[in-house]
Design a protein around this motif. Sequence first.
Motif, PDB file in Angstrom:
ATOM      1  N   ARG A 207       9.880  27.146  49.462  1.00  0.00           N
ATOM      2  CA  ARG A 207       9.513  28.856  49.916  1.00  0.00           C
ATOM      3  C   ARG A 207       8.721  28.654  51.382  1.00  0.00           C
ATOM      4  NH1 ARG A 207      12.421  32.171  50.331  1.00  0.00           N
ATOM      5  NH2 ARG A 207      11.476  32.996  52.383  1.00  0.00           N
ATOM      6  N   ASP A 208       7.472  27.712  51.483  1.00  0.00           N
ATOM      7  CA  ASP A 208       6.606  27.783  52.393  1.00  0.00           C
ATOM      8  C   ASP A 208       7.244  27.338  53.727  1.00  0.00           C
ATOM      9  OD1 ASP A 208       6.420  25.298  51.906  1.00  0.00           O
ATOM     10  OD2 ASP A 208       4.271  25.582  51.493  1.00  0.00           O
ATOM     11  N   ARG A 209       8.386  26.664  53.721  1.00  0.00           N
ATOM     12  CA  ARG A 209       9.076  25.976  54.718  1.00  0.00           C
ATOM     13  C   ARG A 209       9.974  26.983  55.325  1.00  0.00           C
ATOM     14  NH1 ARG A 209       5.960  22.546  56.694  1.00  0.00           N
ATOM     15  NH2 ARG A 209       7.614  21.091  57.533  1.00  0.00           N
ATOM     16  N   LEU A 210      10.135  27.967  54.734  1.00  0.00           N
ATOM     17  CA  LEU A 210      11.339  29.143  55.122  1.00  0.00           C
ATOM     18  C   LEU A 210      10.631  30.429  55.560  1.00  0.00           C
ATOM     19  CD1 LEU A 210      14.017  28.526  52.387  1.00  0.00           C
ATOM     20  CD2 LEU A 210      14.119  27.755  54.861  1.00  0.00           C
ATOM     21  N   THR A 211       9.144  30.486  55.456  1.00  0.00           N
ATOM     22  CA  THR A 211       8.554  31.755  55.913  1.00  0.00           C
ATOM     23  C   THR A 211       8.834  32.217  57.156  1.00  0.00           C
ATOM     24  OG1 THR A 211       6.699  31.213  54.375  1.00  0.00           O
ATOM     25  CG2 THR A 211       6.439  32.759  55.941  1.00  0.00           C
ATOM     26  N   ARG A 212       8.803  31.567  58.354  1.00  0.00           N
ATOM     27  CA  ARG A 212       8.981  31.955  59.602  1.00  0.00           C
ATOM     28  C   ARG A 212      10.479  32.340  59.799  1.00  0.00           C
ATOM     29  NH1 ARG A 212       6.072  31.890  64.489  1.00  0.00           N
ATOM     30  NH2 ARG A 212       7.398  32.007  66.489  1.00  0.00           N
ATOM     31  N   LEU A 213      11.343  31.415  59.604  1.00  0.00           N
ATOM     32  CA  LEU A 213      12.700  31.521  59.545  1.00  0.00           C
ATOM     33  C   LEU A 213      13.256  32.803  58.640  1.00  0.00           C
ATOM     34  CD1 LEU A 213      15.565  28.902  59.515  1.00  0.00           C
ATOM     35  CD2 LEU A 213      15.866  31.124  57.799  1.00  0.00           C
ATOM     36  N   ASP A 214      12.782  33.042  57.802  1.00  0.00           N
ATOM     37  CA  ASP A 214      12.898  34.353  56.954  1.00  0.00           C
ATOM     38  C   ASP A 214      12.524  35.508  57.739  1.00  0.00           C
ATOM     39  OD1 ASP A 214      13.966  35.875  54.601  1.00  0.00           O
ATOM     40  OD2 ASP A 214      11.675  36.072  54.190  1.00  0.00           O
ATOM     41  N   ALA A 215      11.407  35.425  58.123  1.00  0.00           N
ATOM     42  CA  ALA A 215      11.077  36.652  59.041  1.00  0.00           C
ATOM     43  C   ALA A 215      11.876  37.053  60.326  1.00  0.00           C
ATOM     44  CB  ALA A 215       9.535  36.587  59.318  1.00  0.00           C
ATOM     45  N   CYS A 216      12.200  35.855  60.911  1.00  0.00           N
ATOM     46  CA  CYS A 216      13.262  36.242  62.095  1.00  0.00           C
ATOM     47  C   CYS A 216      14.669  36.715  61.629  1.00  0.00           C
ATOM     48  CB  CYS A 216      13.354  34.582  62.869  1.00  0.00           C
ATOM     49  SG  CYS A 216      11.916  34.059  63.725  1.00  0.00           S
ATOM     50  N   TRP A 217      15.026  36.146  60.443  1.00  0.00           N
ATOM     51  CA  TRP A 217      16.200  36.632  59.967  1.00  0.00           C
ATOM     52  C   TRP A 217      16.319  38.131  59.576  1.00  0.00           C
ATOM     53  CZ3 TRP A 217      21.066  34.826  59.303  1.00  0.00           C
ATOM     54  CH2 TRP A 217      21.968  35.365  58.591  1.00  0.00           C
ATOM     55  N   ARG A 218      15.191  38.863  59.066  1.00  0.00           N
ATOM     56  CA  ARG A 218      15.144  40.014  58.950  1.00  0.00           C
ATOM     57  C   ARG A 218      15.200  41.019  60.229  1.00  0.00           C
ATOM     58  NH1 ARG A 218      12.393  40.985  53.592  1.00  0.00           N
ATOM     59  NH2 ARG A 218      12.098  38.801  52.553  1.00  0.00           N
ATOM     60  N   HIS A 219      14.949  40.260  61.259  1.00  0.00           N
ATOM     61  CA  HIS A 219      14.707  40.962  62.374  1.00  0.00           C
ATOM     62  C   HIS A 219      15.970  40.899  63.423  1.00  0.00           C
ATOM     63  CE1 HIS A 219      10.341  41.182  61.299  1.00  0.00           C
ATOM     64  NE2 HIS A 219      10.417  42.395  61.970  1.00  0.00           N
ATOM     65  N   ARG A 220      16.968  40.293  62.680  1.00  0.00           N
ATOM     66  CA  ARG A 220      18.226  40.246  63.653  1.00  0.00           C
ATOM     67  C   ARG A 220      19.371  40.845  62.893  1.00  0.00           C
ATOM     68  NH1 ARG A 220      20.453  34.313  64.097  1.00  0.00           N
ATOM     69  NH2 ARG A 220      22.407  35.321  64.189  1.00  0.00           N
ATOM     70  N   ALA A 221      20.571  41.072  63.625  1.00  0.00           N
ATOM     71  CA  ALA A 221      21.900  41.559  62.972  1.00  0.00           C
ATOM     72  C   ALA A 221      22.612  40.504  62.629  1.00  0.00           C
ATOM     73  CB  ALA A 221      22.563  42.660  63.793  1.00  0.00           C
ATOM     74  N   PRO A 222      22.696  39.734  61.382  1.00  0.00           N
ATOM     75  CA  PRO A 222      23.654  38.773  61.040  1.00  0.00           C
ATOM     76  C   PRO A 222      25.060  38.981  61.392  1.00  0.00           C
ATOM     77  CG  PRO A 222      22.651  39.529  58.915  1.00  0.00           C
ATOM     78  CD  PRO A 222      22.222  40.313  60.225  1.00  0.00           C
TER      79      PRO A 222
END
Length: 312
Positions: free
Chosen positions: A289-304
Amino acid sequence: MDTAALERFEAGRNRLASLAYRLLGSAADAEDAVQDTFLRWQAADPDHIAAPEAWLTKVVTNLCLDRLRSAQARHERAAGDRLPEPLLEGDPMLGPADTVEQRETVSLAVLTLMERLAPIERAAYVLREAFSYRHAEIAAILDISESASQQHVHRARRRIAAGRRGGGEVDPASARRVVEEFLAAAASGRTERLVAMLTADATAVSDGYGLAKRLLRYTTPERIASLVRAGLTPTPAKRRLAGGSPTLHIAPVNGSPSVLAVVDDRVVGIVVLDVRDGKVASLYGIATRDRLTRLDACWRHRAPDAPAVTAW
């Protein structure tokens, strides 16, 4: 601190963060190093600093070296209990990407290999390859001679080249096709299809869904194919662990084609693929979990893009 000094620091923040990330392999640690650099900048007198960019670069580099040399960091690196923290394409912490060398230094494959280097070698290599500093400048930053800088960079290049399994850059369209074919092979239930998509010397590293105490390593195409087939086969236990039934998306992570498992717009795991000549040379599975925190935050701010697999 006056407004001009603050603006001067903020103008270089992303570059400092990118440098620290390459040195430490962790976005969280890189942010801490940049914040410590800011505190030192705040305590200094900017009017008496002739070259602010060089001063800030030296400070953040040496703060990172202190971390790498600490007893805790040495233990973590020796134990091999974590992979570098992955970052989604577009994250400013990935930094300069104008040259092949700059893009290579941020790939998970090379970041993992850099863990094997001595801290001084890693710093010299990153400053030279990712930021194009001259050896005289590197020598000043690291308080070493120019010839020592050349030797450190040469050794680092040789050691990384010896361990590199990827085969250069792949254009995004080709990379996506490889991942799509890989997912189709995994879903087919035929392990031989997966084996055919792996290079003969393929490797895989996994954190065991974030539950293993040490990284899990696999070194034959047959074992890797079995691992992938099992990992991508949905079960009630896996859905409980993920917090639901993920959709699978294809997106670049650290410059490499990757599969992201997403539940309710939250990234719960990724597999980064290193491609060589149309085949997969290495895989890195991360679900801690703690290795994905920043990636997850970036994912939420983009339109995949639309998911490659809508129900897993």
